[in-house]
Design a protein around this motif. Structure first.
Motif, PDB file in Angstrom:
ATOM      1  N   PRO A   7       0.746  -1.095   0.079  1.00 37.10           N
ATOM      2  CA  PRO A   7       0.075  -0.003  -0.180  1.00 37.10           C
ATOM      3  C   PRO A   7       1.018   1.200  -0.063  1.00 37.10           C
ATOM      4  CG  PRO A   7       0.165  -0.920   2.371  1.00 37.10           C
ATOM      5  CD  PRO A   7       0.801  -1.845   1.399  1.00 37.10           C
ATOM      6  N   LEU A   8       0.232   2.295  -0.259  1.00 41.74           N
ATOM      7  CA  LEU A   8       1.134   3.816  -0.436  1.00 41.74           C
ATOM      8  C   LEU A   8       1.115   3.960   1.241  1.00 41.74           C
ATOM      9  CD1 LEU A   8       2.045   6.248  -2.103  1.00 41.74           C
ATOM     10  CD2 LEU A   8      -0.419   6.942  -1.765  1.00 41.74           C
ATOM     11  N   SER A   9       2.232   4.506   1.360  1.00 43.16           N
ATOM     12  CA  SER A   9       2.592   4.801   2.739  1.00 43.16           C
ATOM     13  C   SER A   9       3.448   6.141   2.791  1.00 43.16           C
ATOM     14  CB  SER A   9       3.431   3.750   3.658  1.00 43.16           C
ATOM     15  OG  SER A   9       4.539   3.352   2.935  1.00 43.16           O
ATOM     16  N   GLY A  12       6.284   5.575   7.269  1.00 41.03           N
ATOM     17  CA  GLY A  12       6.077   4.372   7.990  1.00 41.03           C
ATOM     18  C   GLY A  12       4.593   4.011   8.325  1.00 41.03           C
ATOM     19  N   HIS A  13       3.274   4.902   7.903  1.00 39.10           N
ATOM     20  CA  HIS A  13       2.196   4.725   8.012  1.00 39.10           C
ATOM     21  C   HIS A  13       1.312   4.692   6.738  1.00 39.10           C
ATOM     22  CE1 HIS A  13       2.652   5.582  12.396  1.00 39.10           C
ATOM     23  NE2 HIS A  13       3.526   6.485  12.207  1.00 39.10           N
ATOM     24  N   PRO A  14       0.418   3.766   6.770  1.00 41.81           N
ATOM     25  CA  PRO A  14      -0.345   3.614   5.408  1.00 41.81           C
ATOM     26  C   PRO A  14      -1.123   4.897   5.044  1.00 41.81           C
ATOM     27  CG  PRO A  14      -1.312   2.477   7.060  1.00 41.81           C
ATOM     28  CD  PRO A  14      -0.014   2.971   7.625  1.00 41.81           C
ATOM     29  N   LEU A  15      -1.407   5.231   3.719  1.00 37.61           N
ATOM     30  CA  LEU A  15      -2.523   6.241   3.243  1.00 37.61           C
ATOM     31  C   LEU A  15      -3.446   5.563   2.438  1.00 37.61           C
ATOM     32  CD1 LEU A  15       0.422   8.734   1.966  1.00 37.61           C
ATOM     33  CD2 LEU A  15      -1.468   9.586   3.807  1.00 37.61           C
ATOM     34  N   ARG A  16      -4.659   5.969   2.851  1.00 37.77           N
ATOM     35  CA  ARG A  16      -5.633   5.376   1.936  1.00 37.77           C
ATOM     36  C   ARG A  16      -6.528   6.883   1.770  1.00 37.77           C
ATOM     37  NH1 ARG A  16      -3.740   1.135   1.689  1.00 37.77           N
ATOM     38  NH2 ARG A  16      -4.427  -0.556   2.865  1.00 37.77           N
ATOM     39  N   ARG A  17      -6.952   6.861   0.286  1.00 36.69           N
ATOM     40  CA  ARG A  17      -7.857   7.944  -0.052  1.00 36.69           C
ATOM     41  C   ARG A  17      -9.183   7.351  -0.557  1.00 36.69           C
ATOM     42  NH1 ARG A  17      -6.477  12.785  -4.724  1.00 36.69           N
ATOM     43  NH2 ARG A  17      -8.636  13.563  -4.469  1.00 36.69           N
ATOM     44  N   LYS A  18     -10.322   8.316  -0.045  1.00 39.47           N
ATOM     45  CA  LYS A  18     -11.619   8.152  -0.579  1.00 39.47           C
ATOM     46  C   LYS A  18     -12.212   9.355  -0.939  1.00 39.47           C
ATOM     47  CE  LYS A  18     -15.613   5.923  -0.936  1.00 39.47           C
ATOM     48  NZ  LYS A  18     -16.121   5.914  -2.334  1.00 39.47           N
ATOM     49  N   TYR A  23      -7.027   9.143   4.531  1.00 42.96           N
ATOM     50  CA  TYR A  23      -6.663   8.776   5.941  1.00 42.96           C
ATOM     51  C   TYR A  23      -5.305   8.166   6.130  1.00 42.96           C
ATOM     52  CZ  TYR A  23     -11.792   8.814   6.034  1.00 42.96           C
ATOM     53  OH  TYR A  23     -13.134   9.363   6.153  1.00 42.96           O
ATOM     54  N   TYR A  24      -4.511   8.511   7.229  1.00 42.96           N
ATOM     55  CA  TYR A  24      -3.313   8.569   7.555  1.00 42.96           C
ATOM     56  C   TYR A  24      -3.065   7.634   8.498  1.00 42.96           C
ATOM     57  CZ  TYR A  24       1.741   9.340   8.089  1.00 42.96           C
ATOM     58  OH  TYR A  24       3.024   9.437   8.526  1.00 42.96           O
ATOM     59  N   GLY A  25      -2.712   6.363   8.679  1.00 41.23           N
ATOM     60  CA  GLY A  25      -2.651   5.542   9.827  1.00 41.23           C
ATOM     61  C   GLY A  25      -3.459   4.287   9.710  1.00 41.23           C
ATOM     62  N   ASP A  76      -2.477  25.259   4.236  1.00 44.39           N
ATOM     63  CA  ASP A  76      -2.554  25.955   2.863  1.00 44.39           C
ATOM     64  C   ASP A  76      -2.209  25.073   1.859  1.00 44.39           C
ATOM     65  OD1 ASP A  76      -3.970  28.103   4.097  1.00 44.39           O
ATOM     66  OD2 ASP A  76      -1.834  29.172   4.085  1.00 44.39           O
ATOM     67  N   SER A  77      -1.818  23.836   2.413  1.00 44.93           N
ATOM     68  CA  SER A  77      -1.143  22.753   1.179  1.00 44.93           C
ATOM     69  C   SER A  77      -1.230  21.511   1.850  1.00 44.93           C
ATOM     70  CB  SER A  77       0.120  23.222   0.814  1.00 44.93           C
ATOM     71  OG  SER A  77       1.275  23.005   1.737  1.00 44.93           O
ATOM     72  N   LEU A  78      -1.279  20.336   0.965  1.00 46.87           N
ATOM     73  CA  LEU A  78      -1.268  19.113   1.073  1.00 46.87           C
ATOM     74  C   LEU A  78       0.015  18.761   1.767  1.00 46.87           C
ATOM     75  CD1 LEU A  78      -2.708  16.231   1.504  1.00 46.87           C
ATOM     76  CD2 LEU A  78      -2.072  15.858  -1.013  1.00 46.87           C
ATOM     77  N   TYR A  79       1.112  19.582   1.564  1.00 47.23           N
ATOM     78  CA  TYR A  79       2.343  19.083   1.957  1.00 47.23           C
ATOM     79  C   TYR A  79       2.563  19.378   3.343  1.00 47.23           C
ATOM     80  CZ  TYR A  79       7.416  19.278   2.813  1.00 47.23           C
ATOM     81  OH  TYR A  79       8.724  19.172   3.311  1.00 47.23           O
ATOM     82  N   ALA A  80       1.996  20.713   3.628  1.00 47.48           N
ATOM     83  CA  ALA A  80       2.011  21.208   5.185  1.00 47.48           C
ATOM     84  C   ALA A  80       1.083  20.250   6.121  1.00 47.48           C
ATOM     85  CB  ALA A  80       1.656  22.576   5.159  1.00 47.48           C
ATOM     86  N   ALA A  81      -0.060  20.012   5.337  1.00 42.87           N
ATOM     87  CA  ALA A  81      -0.845  19.073   6.093  1.00 42.87           C
ATOM     88  C   ALA A  81      -0.387  17.737   6.564  1.00 42.87           C
ATOM     89  CB  ALA A  81      -2.309  18.943   5.464  1.00 42.87           C
ATOM     90  N   MET A  82       0.379  17.100   5.587  1.00 45.04           N
ATOM     91  CA  MET A  82       0.989  15.758   5.843  1.00 45.04           C
ATOM     92  C   MET A  82       2.000  15.958   6.971  1.00 45.04           C
ATOM     93  SD  MET A  82      -0.521  13.157   4.174  1.00 45.04           S
ATOM     94  CE  MET A  82       0.392  12.139   4.778  1.00 45.04           C
ATOM     95  N   ASP A  83       2.825  17.058   6.829  1.00 46.30           N
ATOM     96  CA  ASP A  83       4.048  17.211   7.610  1.00 46.30           C
ATOM     97  C   ASP A  83       3.463  17.429   9.166  1.00 46.30           C
ATOM     98  OD1 ASP A  83       6.923  17.719   7.982  1.00 46.30           O
ATOM     99  OD2 ASP A  83       6.431  19.969   8.198  1.00 46.30           O
ATOM    100  N   VAL A  84       2.535  18.057   9.196  1.00 47.86           N
ATOM    101  CA  VAL A  84       1.750  18.094  10.569  1.00 47.86           C
ATOM    102  C   VAL A  84       1.050  16.885  10.968  1.00 47.86           C
ATOM    103  CG1 VAL A  84      -0.190  19.214  12.015  1.00 47.86           C
ATOM    104  CG2 VAL A  84       1.248  20.656  10.623  1.00 47.86           C
TER     105      VAL A  84
END
Length: 96
Positions: A7-9, A12-18, A23-25, A76-84
């Motif tokens: 799966p996409l991760s 170290g944690h899996p990512l799922r998109r709907k 969803y992260y984790g 303000d961006s997906l990158y910043a959101a994933m970082d947090v």
């Protein structure tokens, strides 16, 4: 040849998109991150998220959805959101 069963991760944690939710984790853990893409803009023909809601949630199915939310923020961006999200999830799972 890439293994198609992995799966996409991210960190170290899996990512799922709907649809507009990511969803992260994993639901087997105590916490999970829910990212919601609230708006996006067109950049050179690609749709890029420019407003993303981040929520750290408990995975307990007995709680109401609003009671599951532990922390929330908007980025303000997906990158910043994933970082947090990565920091919040790692700290929550470590019990800090």
């Amino acid at each position: 040849m890439a293994n198609e069963n992995l799966p996409l991760s991210y960190k170290g944690h899996p990512l799922r998109r709907k649809d507009k939710f990511i969803y992260y984790g994993t639901m087997a853990e105590k916490y999970i991150i829910m990212l919601q893409i609230q708006s996006s803009k067109d950049v050179d023909g690609l749709s890029v998220a420019d407003k993303v809601s981040v929520q750290l949630q408990l995975t307990d199915p007995d709680l109401k959805s609003r009671d599951r939310v532990v922390k929330k923020s908007e980025k303000d961006s997906l990158y910043a959101a994933m970082d947090v999200a990565a920091v919040w999830l790692d700290r929550a799972l470590a019990g800090k």
